[in-house]
Design an enzyme around this catalytic site. Structure first.
Site: not given
Length: 386
Positions: A125, A278, A299
């Site tokens: 991420c 995250h 996302d």
């Protein structure tokens, strides 16, 4: 030559003074950071013309970075990115808001959506959100050229981060990750993204949101939402009428004000939002009539946001936008934010914190660092907002 750096340079000195007052900050849930001394290169000579400070183009770090072809060897394929999705989101927000129950501010449509693939899901991420920031920079001009050549793929970013460490950027982070990320699944966070962007000669700032012992979780959440709301709202202002010709963006803003629109497309860069474990890319904010707020996010871990490849038979096909009629996958509400007590925002450009604790965003679109500025930013520093 750039004739628009006076305000930026004035803010820089205030920002440096504020940063020196900050205690060493922690990257949420993981990496510790500290400030250490370093030798500095000479400040580039500047000229003043008409009261404005200017530099030669060779004073900017981008000039040397772009000459290093090793950095730019690995570009992100077109089929890994979705362009123009913010324009589609704006349309869907307008359709869903016929009763005018919300106001939405969206960032620059130059930002692409990039979603983790099957092979990198669960650990990439940080890289994917960095690529989304780079997609904006790739399409943004400064000093008659793109700020960066192109978006770099994950392997290239890993090489870039190791190169930055080897040249003295973020030595604490380099030590903690043992100086190696290439061909690994090691997670990276805000500070690593900062190190890579600054290495490329791009100005950026880290803001810390850390829940104080005597504060409630709601206070931290409200502070974070307030900061992001101000960031996007500041781009929507009524431009005073004058005899001079307005830019296309000025005309769009005026028309939006006159027509009472509830969805605003701004020129704001995306924000990198990190919490423990995250990160996401914030591309807007939705203000509901009842006082509640939702962040609008890209996302990398949400497969519902990923589009399909076109079927034209191209060797390097582009990815078609996913259907965005279901806006829920792009929303993050206050309840979700309240699950974590530490956040970091990385903003492209500059920001300063005044003595009342308010964040002021850099008003001009100047992202390029001089070699002197780049050298001074090798050590990670952040501004604590709360």
């Amino acid at each position: 030559m750039d004739e628009h750096l006076a305000e930026q340079l004035e803010n820089e000195e205030l920002l440096l003074r504020i940063q020196q007052e900050q205690q060493p900050r922690n990257s949420p849930g993981t990496l510790k950071r500290q400030r250490t001394g370093s030798a500095e290169i000479a400040k580039p000579p500047a000229k003043t013309i008409g009261g404005k400070t200017i530099f030669d183009i060779d004073d900017y770090a981008r000039t040397n970075v772009n000459q290093n072809l090793e950095i730019w060897k690995r570009a992100l394929p077109r089929n890994d990115r979705v362009a123009d999705i913010l324009l589609q989101l704006a349309t869907e927000f307008r359709k869903s808001n016929q009763k005018r129950e919300s106001t939405v501010y969206l960032g620059s449509a130059r930002t692409d959506l990039i979603i983790s693939d099957f092979w990198d899901k669960g650990w990439s991420c940080g890289y994917r959100n960095c690529q989304m920031l780079m997609s904006f920079l790739e399409k943004t001009m400064e000093m008659d050229d793109k700020i960066i050549k192109h978006v770099i793929d994950i392997s290239g970013l890993q090489r870039l981060l190791e190169r930055a460490w080897q040249e003295g950027f973020d030595p604490v982070g380099a030590s903690q990750l043992k100086g190696r990320v290439f061909n690994t699944r090691k997670w990276i966070g805000t500070t690593e993204v900062y190190a890579m962007l600054v290495y490329l000669g791009v100005r950026c700032t880290i803001l810390d949101f850390d829940l104080p012992k005597d504060a409630s979780q709601q206070q931290l959440t409200d502070c974070l939402f307030d900061c992001i709301q101000t960031y996007f709202e500041d781009a929507v202002v009524e431009v005073p009428s004058s005899k001079t010709a307005d830019t296309a963006f000025d005309r769009m803003m005026k028309a939006s004000m006159r027509n009472g629109k509830t969805v605003y497309n701004t020129n704001k860069p995306p924000l990198y939002l990190q919490h423990a474990g995250h990160s996401r890319t914030v591309v807007g904010i939705e203000l509901l009539r009842d006082g509640k707020r939702n962040l609008v996010v890209f996302d990398p871990g949400r497969r519902a946001q990923r589009g399909k490849l076109n079927d034209t038979g191209e060797t390097n096909p582009y990815r078609l936008p996913a259907a965005v009629s279901s806006l829920q996958s792009y929303r993050v509400d206050a309840k979700a934010i309240e699950r974590n007590s530490q956040y970091q925002l990385l903003v492209l450009g500059g920001a300063i914190l005044d003595h009342a604790g308010r964040v002021h965003w850099q008003t001009s679109d100047h992202f390029l660092l001089t070699e002197w500025e780049r050298d001074r930013m090798k050590k990670i520093a952040s501004i604590r907002v709360i």
